[in-house]
Design an enzyme around this catalytic site. Structure first.
Site, mmCIF file in Angstrom:
data_model
loop_
_atom_site.group_PDB
_atom_site.id
_atom_site.type_symbol
_atom_site.label_atom_id
_atom_site.label_comp_id
_atom_site.label_asym_id
_atom_site.label_seq_id
_atom_site.Cartn_x
_atom_site.Cartn_y
_atom_site.Cartn_z
ATOM 1 N N THR A 275 0.717 -1.216 -0.046
ATOM 2 C CA THR A 275 0.269 -0.354 0.198
ATOM 3 C C THR A 275 1.069 1.300 -0.047
ATOM 4 O OG1 THR A 275 -1.514 -1.173 1.111
ATOM 5 C CG2 THR A 275 -2.031 1.118 1.061
ATOM 6 N N PHE A 277 1.355 5.452 0.404
ATOM 7 C CA PHE A 277 0.270 6.021 1.637
ATOM 8 C C PHE A 277 0.588 7.735 1.332
ATOM 9 C CE2 PHE A 277 0.220 2.383 4.158
ATOM 10 C CZ PHE A 277 -0.731 2.417 5.192
#
Ligand code: PEP
Ligand code: MN
Length: 687
Positions: A275, A277
Site C-alpha cells: 500500500t 500512503f
C-alpha cells in the site's frame, strides 16, 4: 572431542566478534556518509548518483570474487547499505530530525496506516504523537482543524487499486502532499480461538482488506465477509466479542496485540501486496532539489480532441516520467473527468516549474498537490548481465556490419506479420521480474529439467543465482515420451519452484501443457514455457495470447523457422506481445546427438523477427559434455540468452539425466561464458 578440534564455543565467540566488527564498520561508513552529506549541503551534487553507485557495486563485487564470496550476496547487502545512505543524506538535506509531529491516521492502533506513519516518522528522525480516527474524513478534519500537523492516508494498493475516498478528499480540501510511504501488507486471518476455518461464519475487516483477500475468502465455505471501519479495529472487536465463529483480517502484529490466534498467514491474493500512503499537510513543503522527488497534481483537460495527450506531451517532452495517472469523475459534470497525475520531478527545480507553467496553459484546471521525496518507484529493470570481463565486440554488431554489406532482399512472410522484423525495427524487449530479455542484454535461465522436491529446487536456485543466472527454470508438468516415466509434481511442484524463486530473488519459468492450466499458471510463474511438442498446439497458443505474462516458445521438434514464427504470431495476434523464442534443436538424420542444435536459426530469426531468441543447448545436444561448448557458441552467434538444465546429482535426475549439468560443470560454463564476446552488459542500475 580430540585435541586439535577447535571448541564450538570458541568458534561462536569468534563469530560474534566478527559480527560486532561488521556493525562497527557500518557505523564508520555512516560517519563518512554524514561527512559527504555535509559537503553536498553546500554544493549542487545530487544525492542519488547511479553512475557512482554502479562503481561502488562493481568495486565490492570484484573484491568478493577475489575472496571467493558470493558476488550476488555482496551485491544485495550493498544495495541495502546504499539505499540507507541515500536516505541518510536526504534527511540531512531536509534538515530533518529531532522534531515532534502530531499525526492523524485512520484506524485503531496497529492498523497498517499506524505502521506506515511510524515508518515515515522514523525515516525522518521525527518523534510522533499518533492518533487514530474512525474515517479518512475524520483524520482530515483533525488536520484542517489544526489538531494534527500531518495526516498519513492510504492512496493506492497494488492488489485492490486506488482508494477513491482519499482522492476525493484531496480534491475537496486545501491539502498538500509533503511525503509518501510504502508498506508491505501482510494479511492474516485470526480468531479468538484455534478453530477450523470451516466453523467461521463471519470475517471482519476494512473493505480494502476484504478486497485484497477476495480469492481466499471465496475458499471459505461458511464465512460471510463483513466490512468494518478498520483492519486492526476488526481484530479488537473480535477479541472483545470472544465469539469463536467470527474471524478478522489484519496484520499478525494486530492479532498479537489483541490476543488473537492466527489461523492462516499470508492470505492476500497477491504475495506482493503493497500500500502506498500519502503524507498530508495544510501547508506545502519544499524538498531539496538534490533528492529524487515526485510531484502530484490534479488536472482537468480542455474539451478538445487530444487534450490529455497534449498535457502528457508537455511532461514527456521536458523529460519528466509519469508514475501514475488516475481518472476520476468530475463532480456535477456528467462524463467529464479529473486526472490525478504523479510524475518524477520537483517544482523547486526550474525545469519542472517550467513544465508546470506549460501545463497550466495546456489544461483547463490544475492544482499542484506538492513535490515530495519519492519512496514508491517502480524498480528499474536491468539487461541480463554476466559476471566477469566486459565483452569487447557484440556479435550482433558484427552481424549487422556483415549484413549491411549484403542486405537481404526485403522479404515479407505471408504466415505472420506482427512478429515480422518489418513490423518493428527496434528489438522487442521482454521484461521478466526486473530483468530485460532481448536487446543488448544476455540472460541465463537455469535449473533442473523437473522440480523433484524442495531440497533439490532450493539447492539449484541458490547455486545458479550465485553463479550469476537471472531466471530459475524447473518443469512441473512434464511432456514425457512414455506415460510410465516421471510426469512432474504438478501444482505442488509449482509452489516449490515459486518459493525457491522468491527466496533467491529469481523469476521462474516453467512449462504449461494444457489450455486449462494457463490462467492458474499465469498467476504464479513469471514466464510460461511452451514445449517443443506443443509449438503448434494452436488452442494453447491462443490462450497464452490472452494473458499478461511472458511466453517462452520453444521451436518444434521438426518445425521450420517460418512455422515457428507463425506460432509466435498466434500468441501476439491475441494481444500478448511478450514472446521469447527458444531454439532447442530439431530432428535430423544425425543420431550422435539427441537433436541437432540449429544455431543458424539464431541469425535467421534475428533478421526476420524483432522477438528475442535464446538457445537451449541441453535439449539441443542431449549430452552434458556438449552443453558448454554449444552455450558459448550460442552467445557468440548473437543469442539473447540461454536455457540450461542443472541438477545437484545429475545421474539421479528423474528426467533428462544425460544432459543435466552438475553444479561444477555449470560453474565452469558460466565462468568461461563471460569471456566469450557477446552482448554482455553490466546491470543498467545499481539500486
Ligand atoms: C524442457 O525444457 O524440459 C522440455 C521438455 O523441453 P522441450 O520442450 O524443448 O523438449
Ligand atoms: Mn528437460
Amino acid at each position: 572431542m580430540s585435541e586439535d578440534q577447535p571448541d564450538i564455543g570458541d568458534l561462536r565467540q569468534g563469530l560474534d566478534e566478527v559480527d560486532a566488527g561488521i556493525v562497527r564498520l557500518i557505523a564508520q561508513r555512516r560517519e563518512l556518509i554524514a561527512a559527504i552529506a555535509e559537503v553536498k549541503q553546500h554544493g549542487t551534487a545530487v544525492i542519488q548518483d547511479p553512475e557512482r553507485e554502479r562503481k561502488v557495486l562493481d568495486g565490492v563485487m570484484a573484491v568478493a570474487t577475489e575472496l571467493g564470496v558470493s558476488a550476488s550476496l555482496v551485491r544485495s547487502i550493498f544495495r541495502e547499505l546504499i539505499s540507507d545512505s541515500v536516505a541518510q543524506q536526504a534527511r540531512h538535506l531536509n534538515g530533518d530530525g529531532g522534531g515532534r509531529a502530531r499525526v492523524a491516521f485512520q484506524g485503531a492502533a496497529h492498523a497498517y496506516s499506524h505502521a506506515a506513519a511510524q515508518k515515515y516518522l522514523s525515516g525522518r528522525g521525527l518523534h510522533g504523537e499518533l492518533t487514530g480516527f474512525r474515517t479518512f474524513r475524520d483524520a482530515v478534519s483533525a488536520l484542517l482543524a489544526g489538531d494534527a500537523d500531518l495526516a498519513v492516508l492510504p492512496i493506492e494498493n497494488t492488489t485492490a487499486g486506488s482508494i477513491n475516498e482519499v482522492y476525493a478528499l484531496l480534491r475537496e480540501h486545501q491539502l498538500y502532499i509533503v511525503g509518501e510511504e510504502t508498506w508491505k501488507v501482510d494479511h492474516c486471518l485470526a480468531a479468538a480461538q484455534d478453530v477450523p476455518l470451516s466453523s467461521l461464519t463471519r470475517i471482519l475487516s476494512h473493505p480494502q482488506g476484504l478486497e485484497q483477500c477476495a480469492q481466499f475468502l471465496q475458499s471459505l465455505p461458511n464465512a460471510v465477509p463483513t466490512t468494518y471501519f478498520d483492519t486492526a479495529g476488526a481484530m479488537q472487536a473480535v477479541a472483545a466479542a470472544g465469539d469463536a465463529s467470527v474471524g478478522a483480517i489484519a496484520s499478525p502484529e494486530a492479532a498479537a496485540a489483541y490476543g488473537l490466534v492466527v489461523l492462516r498467514h499470508d492470505i492476500s491474493d497477491s504475495a506482493d501486496n503493497y500500500t502506498r500512503f500519502v503524507v498530508l499537510s495544510t501547508t506545502p513543503a519544499a524538498a531539496d532539489v538534490r533528492i529524487p522527488c515526485k510531484t502530484s497534481l490534479i488536472l482537468a483537460t480542455r474539451h478538445e480532441e487530444g487534450a490529455l495527450l497534449r498535457c502528457l506531451e508537455v511532461l514527456s517532452g521536458s523529460g519528466h516520467s509519469m508514475t501514475k495517472l488516475e481518472s476520476r469523475p468530475r463532480p456535477g459534470r456528467p462524463w467529464e473527468y479529473l486526472f490525478f497525475l504523479d510524475f518524477e520531478g520537483n517544482a523547486a527545480d526550474p525545469r519542472t516549474s517550467a513544465a508546470l507553467d506549460e501545463l497550466r496553459s495546456a489544461a483547463l484546471y490544475i492544482k499542484v498537490l506538492g513535490s515530495y521525496p519519492a519512496k514508491a518507484l517502480r524498480p528499474e529493470a536491468r539487461p541480463g548481465d554476466l559476471p566477469g570481463p566486459q565483452a569487447d565486440a557484440s556479435p550482433a554488431e558484427t552481424l549487422e556490419a556483415v549484413a549491411a554489406d549484403e542486405a537481404p532482399a526485403v522479404r515479407r512472410s505471408r504466415q505472420y506479420k506482427l512478429v515480422d522484423r518489418a513490423a518493428r525495427s527496434a528489438d522487442t524487449i521482454v521484461r521478466v521480474g526486473d530483468v530485460l530479455v532481448g536487446g543488448d542484454g544476455f540472460v541465463v535461465m537455469a535449473g533442473p529439467c523437473s522440480v523433484e522436491g524442495q531440497d533439490q529446487i532450493t539447492a539449484c536456485a541458490r547455486f545458479v543465482r550465485d553463479q550469476g543466472a537471472h531466471v530459475l527454470r524447473g518443469g512441473v508438468f512434464k511432456p514425457r515420451t512414455s506415460p510410465y516415466a516421471f510426469q512432474g509434481l504438478g501444482w505442488d511442484g509449482l509452489d516449490l519452484l515459486v518459493a525457491a524463486g522468491r527466496e533467491t530473488g529469481l523469476p521462474v519459468v516453467t512449462e504449461v501443457m494444457a489450455v486449462d492450466q494457463v490462467q492458474r499458471m499465469a498467476q504464479a510463474a513469471d514466464i510460461l514455457q511452451v514445449g517443443a511438442r506443443n509449438m503448434q498446439n494452436f488452442d494453447l497458443l491462443r490462450e497464452l495470447g490472452k494473458v499478461d505474462r511472458p511466453v517462452l516458445l520453444k521451436r518444434g521438434l521438426s518445425s521450420t523457422i517460418e512455422e515457428w514464427l507463425a506460432a509466435a504470431e498466434y500468441v501476439v495476434a491475441q494481444g500478448n506481445q511478450q514472446v521469447i523464442l527458444c531454439e532447442r534443436g530439431i530432428r535430423t538424420f544425425e543420431s550422435a546427438t539427441r537433436n541437432t542444435l540449429d544455431l543458424s536459426a539464431v541469425a535467421v530469426v534475428r533478421e526476420r523477427s524483432h522477438l528475442p531468441v535464446i538457445v537451449d543447448p541441453s535439449h539441443g545436444t542431449g549430452q552434458r559434455r556438449y552443453v558448454a561448448p554449444m552455450a558459448w557458441a550460442a552467445r557468440a552467434a548473437g543469442a539473447h540468452g540461454l536455457l540450461i538444465e542443472v541438477h545437484p546429482d545429475p545421474d539421479r535426475a528423474l528426467s533428462d539425466a544425460d544432459q543435466s549439468l552438475s553444479f561444477d560443470q555449470f560453474g565452469a560454463l558460466m565462468r568461461r561464458l563471460a569471456a566469450i564476446p557477446g552482448p554482455a552488459r553490466e546491470p543498467a542500475r545499481a539500486g
